[in-house]
Design an enzyme around this catalytic site. Structure first.
Site, mmCIF file in Angstrom:
data_model
loop_
_atom_site.group_PDB
_atom_site.id
_atom_site.type_symbol
_atom_site.label_atom_id
_atom_site.label_comp_id
_atom_site.label_asym_id
_atom_site.label_seq_id
_atom_site.Cartn_x
_atom_site.Cartn_y
_atom_site.Cartn_z
ATOM 1 N N GLY A 176 0.793 -1.224 0.000
ATOM 2 C CA GLY A 176 0.000 0.000 0.000
ATOM 3 C C GLY A 176 0.819 1.265 0.000
ATOM 4 O O GLY A 176 0.308 2.350 -0.292
ATOM 5 N N LYS A 197 9.917 2.253 0.490
ATOM 6 C CA LYS A 197 8.803 2.240 1.427
ATOM 7 C C LYS A 197 8.468 3.675 1.825
ATOM 8 O O LYS A 197 9.340 4.425 2.265
ATOM 9 C CB LYS A 197 9.145 1.433 2.683
ATOM 10 C CG LYS A 197 8.011 1.369 3.694
ATOM 11 C CD LYS A 197 8.373 0.517 4.893
ATOM 12 C CE LYS A 197 7.237 0.470 5.918
ATOM 13 N NZ LYS A 197 7.582 -0.359 7.096
ATOM 14 N N ASP A 209 -2.433 6.810 2.979
ATOM 15 C CA ASP A 209 -1.951 7.896 2.126
ATOM 16 C C ASP A 209 -0.684 7.528 1.361
ATOM 17 O O ASP A 209 -0.134 8.335 0.621
ATOM 18 C CB ASP A 209 -1.695 9.167 2.951
ATOM 19 C CG ASP A 209 -0.689 8.948 4.092
ATOM 20 O OD1 ASP A 209 0.002 7.914 4.091
ATOM 21 O OD2 ASP A 209 -0.608 9.828 4.967
ATOM 22 N N GLY A 210 -0.213 6.283 1.547
ATOM 23 C CA GLY A 210 0.960 5.827 0.810
ATOM 24 C C GLY A 210 2.288 6.335 1.352
ATOM 25 O O GLY A 210 3.330 6.087 0.747
ATOM 26 N N ARG A 267 14.913 -0.202 0.883
ATOM 27 C CA ARG A 267 15.261 -1.448 1.541
ATOM 28 C C ARG A 267 15.446 -2.548 0.499
ATOM 29 O O ARG A 267 14.859 -2.493 -0.590
ATOM 30 C CB ARG A 267 14.205 -1.835 2.580
ATOM 31 C CG ARG A 267 12.773 -1.875 2.077
ATOM 32 C CD ARG A 267 11.796 -2.062 3.233
ATOM 33 N NE ARG A 267 10.473 -2.465 2.754
ATOM 34 C CZ ARG A 267 9.477 -2.836 3.536
ATOM 35 N NH1 ARG A 267 9.657 -2.859 4.860
ATOM 36 N NH2 ARG A 267 8.304 -3.200 3.049
ATOM 37 N N ARG A 274 5.684 -13.313 0.786
ATOM 38 C CA ARG A 274 5.333 -13.654 2.156
ATOM 39 C C ARG A 274 4.204 -14.675 2.162
ATOM 40 O O ARG A 274 3.661 -15.010 1.113
ATOM 41 C CB ARG A 274 4.949 -12.377 2.905
ATOM 42 C CG ARG A 274 3.832 -11.666 2.219
ATOM 43 C CD ARG A 274 3.854 -10.163 2.198
ATOM 44 N NE ARG A 274 5.049 -9.464 1.837
ATOM 45 C CZ ARG A 274 5.455 -8.353 2.457
ATOM 46 N NH1 ARG A 274 4.738 -7.853 3.440
ATOM 47 N NH2 ARG A 274 6.537 -7.737 2.079
ATOM 48 N N ASP A 344 0.812 -11.645 6.599
ATOM 49 C CA ASP A 344 1.322 -10.791 5.526
ATOM 50 C C ASP A 344 2.666 -10.173 5.879
ATOM 51 O O ASP A 344 3.295 -9.531 5.034
ATOM 52 C CB ASP A 344 0.307 -9.687 5.176
ATOM 53 C CG ASP A 344 -0.079 -8.851 6.384
ATOM 54 O OD1 ASP A 344 -0.739 -9.393 7.281
ATOM 55 O OD2 ASP A 344 0.279 -7.662 6.426
ATOM 56 N N ASN A 345 3.131 -10.370 7.121
ATOM 57 C CA ASN A 345 4.447 -9.872 7.535
ATOM 58 C C ASN A 345 5.449 -10.991 7.757
ATOM 59 O O ASN A 345 6.537 -10.747 8.282
ATOM 60 C CB ASN A 345 4.324 -9.051 8.825
ATOM 61 C CG ASN A 345 3.465 -7.813 8.660
ATOM 62 O OD1 ASN A 345 3.454 -7.210 7.593
ATOM 63 N ND2 ASN A 345 2.736 -7.439 9.695
#
Length: 483
Positions: A176, A197, A209-210, A267, A274, A344-345
């Protein structure tokens, strides 16, 4: 505040010789424990070394001389991903439900205000990206790591995935506020995926808001490099930039929204896939695509598994179970609480990713929770091993549609072995911390007694082991232990 953070980082690794990490004019140190996997794609073409020449043959000085001094011939590529994994045919960048693809094309949104470089990790540009540190001082570099400039060969992608959040299926999630710039193959032949990120909205931004803010970005930058230096598999942080763009955040989830500055971290990781990457495909019945993605992941990242082997998914699952058990045991050995152990992590490569409300435990407390929004204490540090089991079970559920009855039984047995794998690694790590050599009957009791004593006395987790290591043999023999 930044100097305090830098000081804490140094204290975590004090007493160990290591190369410098540059942060806001503060020189810290980090221990290098490289565990890089052999690996495509983009390169620094004029500086690329022959892959059949070893580090030992080259020597340090010659390897140093091959670092690129600019981004002029430095390239990335997204072709390896796009050639195999389907991309969303909708090119417009708006929030929506996405089906039957792995990625959506999404370009970063540059900041409107001036951008400044806050930090750069010397190791990542030089050892991973083949860039001389001086490149980080150029405008081209600032534009690259802030999303303003797309280098040759890069087609930015946002990954579609789902996941269980706090134990509940959350549906479509996805990148996102992150953009995968592409794959870089360095002079050692290793493939690394570069991701920004905080670089703007994507089709998966939902109500966000990204953006990311400086506060959380500094934490991710520092902890990524700290975890690597502690020998724990992790994504790495190359750089951190900050802008004067206003970003509003409810820092403590108490309704008090404050203005912060937008920031972006570059990163890198061998892969950003994942458990949720597979879950969303199984959930929506996209089984052909599930098989395609799994085969791609196995071919690229699991060399010990033959992609033509009928039991390849069981073999893949067995490796993920084993490595996940080892990763969480490593977390526990340094008092690290991830904070948001959603599926998801959780990386399929069993590396630490997505640093959010993490924390290092101070006083030993199995109920330590770094995440103020975790009201039920689901992700407290003492429950991380159990959460790992839960997440692996969700992975198995995603794999089940591709398994026959016998394979399902084998996979279930593998999952049942997870607690033993975890505890074996946990015990070995704590025996090493205590200097207990070989196998003795009372070792487990010693570890359990010490942890109970530390909990009862609220002893500092890190300093207890640090101080124990400084006790001399004569002090032990005479039971003359300093307070």
């Amino acid at each position: 505040m930044t100097q305090r953070i830098g000081l804490l980082f140094c204290c975590r690794t004090r007493g160990l010789r290591c190369p410098p990490l540059f942060l806001l004019g503060v020189t810290c140190h980090a221990v290098v424990l490289c565990s890089l996997l052999p690996g495509l794609e983009g390169s620094a073409r004029l500086w690329h070394l022959s892959s059949n020449v070893s580090h030992h043959e080259l020597g340090f000085c010659e390897t140093e001389a091959k670092l690129a001094l600019s981004l002029d011939f430095w390239t990335l590529s997204s072709e390896n991903l796009k050639a195999v994994l389907p991309v969303d045919p909708v090119k417009e960048n708006y929030v929506r439900k996405v089906k039957n693809c792995i990625f959506s094309i999404a370009f970063p949104t540059p900041f409107k205000s001036r951008v400044r470089l806050v930090a750069v990790s010397k190791e990542v540009p030089e050892d991973i990206l083949d860039l001389d540190l001086s490149v980080s001082e150029t405008d081209d570099f600032i534009q690259l790591v802030s999303g303003e400039k797309i280098v040759f060969g890069s087609i930015p992608l946002a990954h579609r995935y789902g996941g269980h959040q706090f134990g509940i299926w959350a549906g479509q999630l996805g990148d996102g506020r992150a953009h995968l710039l592409g794959i870089y193959m360095n002079r050692q032949g290793e493939k690394w995926e570069l991701q920004l990120k905080g670089s703007g909205k994507t089709p998966y931004s939902r109500n966000g808001d990204g953006r990311a803010v400086l506060r959380s970005s500094v934490r991710e930058f520092l902890c990524s490099e700290a975890m690597h230096s502690l020998g724990i598999p992790t994504s790495r942080a190359a750089s951190l930039v900050v802008s004067d763009d206003e970003v509003w955040r409810d820092q403590f989830y108490n309704g008090n929204i404050v203005k912060e500055r937008g920031a972006i971290v570059l990163r890198v990781a061998k892969s950003w896939f994942r458990i949720g990457s597979l879950e969303i495909l199984a959930h929506y019945g996209e089984l052909d695509l599930l098989r395609t993605l799994l085969d791609f992941i196995i071919r690229e990242h699991f060399p010990s598994v033959k992609v033509t082997e009928p039991n390849r998914y069981v073999d893949f699952f067995s490796i993920v179970v084993s490595k996940t058990a080892q990763l969480i045991a490593l977390w526990m050995s340094v008092g690290f609480a991830h904070g948001v152990c959603n599926t998801d992590n959780f990386s399929l490569l069993s590396i630490t990713i997505d640093y959010g409300p993490f924390g290092f435990m101070e006083a030993y407390n199995p109920d330590f929770v770094p995440n103020t929004s975790d009201d039920e204490r689901r992700y407290k540090i003492g429950n991380q091993a159990n959460v790992g089991m839960f997440n692996l079970n969700k992975l198995l559920q995603a794999l089940n549609p591709l398994l026959d009855p016998r394979q399902k039984q084998l996979a279930a047995q593998i999952l049942e072995g997870y607690p033993v794998l975890y505890y074996t690694r946990f015990r070995d790590l704590f025996k090493a911390k205590l200097g207990l050599l070989g196998e003795r009957k009372g070792d487990d009791d010693v570890i359990a007694f010490l942890l109970h004593l530390m909990e009862k006395t609220e002893a500092d987790f890190t300093m207890t082991f640090r101080q124990l290591s400084e006790i001399t043999q004569s002090q032990l023999e005479e039971l003359n232990i300093p307070q």
